[in-house]
Design an enzyme around this catalytic site. Sequence first.
Site: not given
Ligand code: BGC
Length: 769
Positions: A234
């Site tokens: 993530d």
């Molecule tokens: C979120 C993800 C997301 C990623 C990219 C993160 O903060 O938890 O779900 O895909 O950011 O935007």
Amino acid sequence: MSEQSKHFKARAQELVSQMTLEEKALLLSGGSAWTTHKIDRLGIPSIFMTDGPHGLRKALGQNIAESVPATCFPTASALASSWDPELIQQVGAALARESQASDVQILLGPGINMKRSPQGGRNFEYFSEDPVLAGHMAAAYIQGVQSEGVGTSLKHFAVNNQEHERMVSSSNLDERTLREIYLPAFEIAITQAQPWSVMCAYNKVNGVYASENRLLLEDILRKEWGFEGFVVSDWGAVHDRAKGVLAGLNLEMPGSGDVNRKKIIEAVNAGQLPVSRLDEVVASLVAVVLKAVENRRTGAAFDADRHHALARQVAGESIILLKNEGNLLPLDVGGKKKIALIGAFAKEPRYQGAGSSQVNPTRISNAYDELVALLGGSERIGYASGYDTEGVTTSALIEEARHQAVSADVAIVFAGLPDSHESEGFDRASLEMPEGHNRLINAVTQVQPNTVVVLMNGSAITMPWMGRVRAILEGWLTGQAGGGAIADVLTGRVNPSAKLSETFPMRLEDTPTATEFPGLNQQAHYGEGVFIGYRYYDKKAITPLFPFGFGLSYTTFAYSDLTLGASSIKDTESLTVQLKVKNTGKVAGKEVVQLYVREDKPAVSRPEKELKAFAKVALEPGQEKTVSFTLKQRDFAYYNVALHRWTVNPGRFDILVGGSSRNLPLSKQVQVEASEVHVPTLTRDSTVKEFKNHPKGQAFYMRLAKVIMGESYGTPDTVKRTPQEERARKKAEASTLVFVHDMPVYKLIAFSEGKFSEQMLNDILSQVQ
Ligand code: BGC
């Protein structure tokens, strides 16, 4: 592994063999916020990833706050409420066509985490509180996206269920809860749909960061489930980069310049990270990059009108009719009746959530305009905004609303949660709607008996006005075409067929995590174990506001003729289940048939019942269809923590079928025999009762039990007693046995003051192995 995957894997391995250590380390970290690095020398291009899940959010240039226009579909709680995998697959395919048009190779979704608490800030982005429903929805979504040559990233792996301290909190849970509740949705999606990528979560699981968790990333994901793609962190979830590579984390996103790249190189040079491991991790990533590039459709375009129409159809299939007293709905729009539309959401709908999933829609429809269009003009429609963007109302706004309501034949109040009440990044403090929304509904019902409430919210809310309104539609976060879909359902152009994908509790205090949510001070204790959602309300016999799986229709359905393929099966055999469902009303409709399994006498504490299969069935008035399901070992099994695998406890199971978790009119029993008998090993710590229940141990049971009754081990009972004395002896023996049963056998040595000796115990143990 499929032939195609083998082909890309082989090419990737060949490329990796030509890379320098620096090039390998370079590839394992992003080139920018959304792209991988490229290596021109070897012809390895960069690929583009972007959110996800219910629409494309491709940032425009460096500005991450602005993104390309894309169709905003209903969010996951709504999609799952359709209980229609085929439809979700179509949504997936549409998302992929938009990705192709924007030259995006991987869509960051779907989100599949369990809704442990209705307070979870991202619940709107997740499918369900039930792993079977969430797993099948995710599999359909992935198959849809990947059928158009775009990859998915199944997220957030794993046990990511709160937003509070999301980057550091540890989700602490027992093995059975992990296996039975928090992993199966991932397992279903991965084994059925093989996403190109999995995104590991920010949080720790039992103290180990998901991004460094070998048990999750390697042992379970790859070895047990056969995952073939790459794991991406993530955004910002990487801590110790070398540990991550060892555990199986392929790609760090976003890029960290040369910070973590250097760490990988240092770890290899220091002998802490074997080159062979590094090569494996790079090759899995490169294989997907090659596949993505081969599937790229340069110059692709998508049909925005068609996708908007699909978004309307899906929203219509996701809107739940929760109440319809006296069949107030559908509205009689043919006559001269006047309708008051009340609440700012009627004109400015809340149709999606906030955070990384926020889409820049191609257009937005609202219920007011759509109803005006369906009724052929605004003459019969009144409007009052009722509250401001934060859901705050005033006496003047209430008066205006009452004025509109009193002069109409029916009032429709649009209410729910404003943006500030649910979002990625924080959890909800309560389950209540803003006070202004509740006040508005109450005020309208005082002057208008025919009040309908249309809700726009991403997760469960309380409804203190429930008894005062005649009809309720749960619209969820409907996506950009929700206005049209709401108009379709209100007017009967679409017969509602959705069912709740999560329980709506009466109050926060009734929820499984009422004593502690979110977990504070970086620790989240999953003390409720496997009992989340309906599993909890069932076990505690708590009546929810609306149960899991519930939803009404403008028609009625009758269930009959449940038959099982056999009354007794071995757990290696499958069981076919058939039943009939009939449309007994006057209009065409769709019913979501749900099958739950309940174990009669479980060996461990199990839920009262668990969803195992479902089917959405379309029926014309009077039409009847036969629905078939097949159940397998896993549908009866529980996760046996002594053996670390799924086992069936032999015995009787109920097969329950119906239209909601609390309305299951059909039931039949099946006897399931276990193919393997799991015989525990007896040790000196085993209890006397365990000897009793053990095939070899039982021969010693009474002799052991009698040691505590003051008899020498193995001495035959030769005392002559009268019948009365014998009865008294048996009674005393029975009560002593209760006490002895839970005693470990080694205790008998001390209790018998050594008459039952260490040697005797060892002799017995050698005979029962
Ligand atoms: C979120 C993800 C997301 C990623 C990219 C993160 O903060 O938890 O779900 O895909 O950011 O935007």
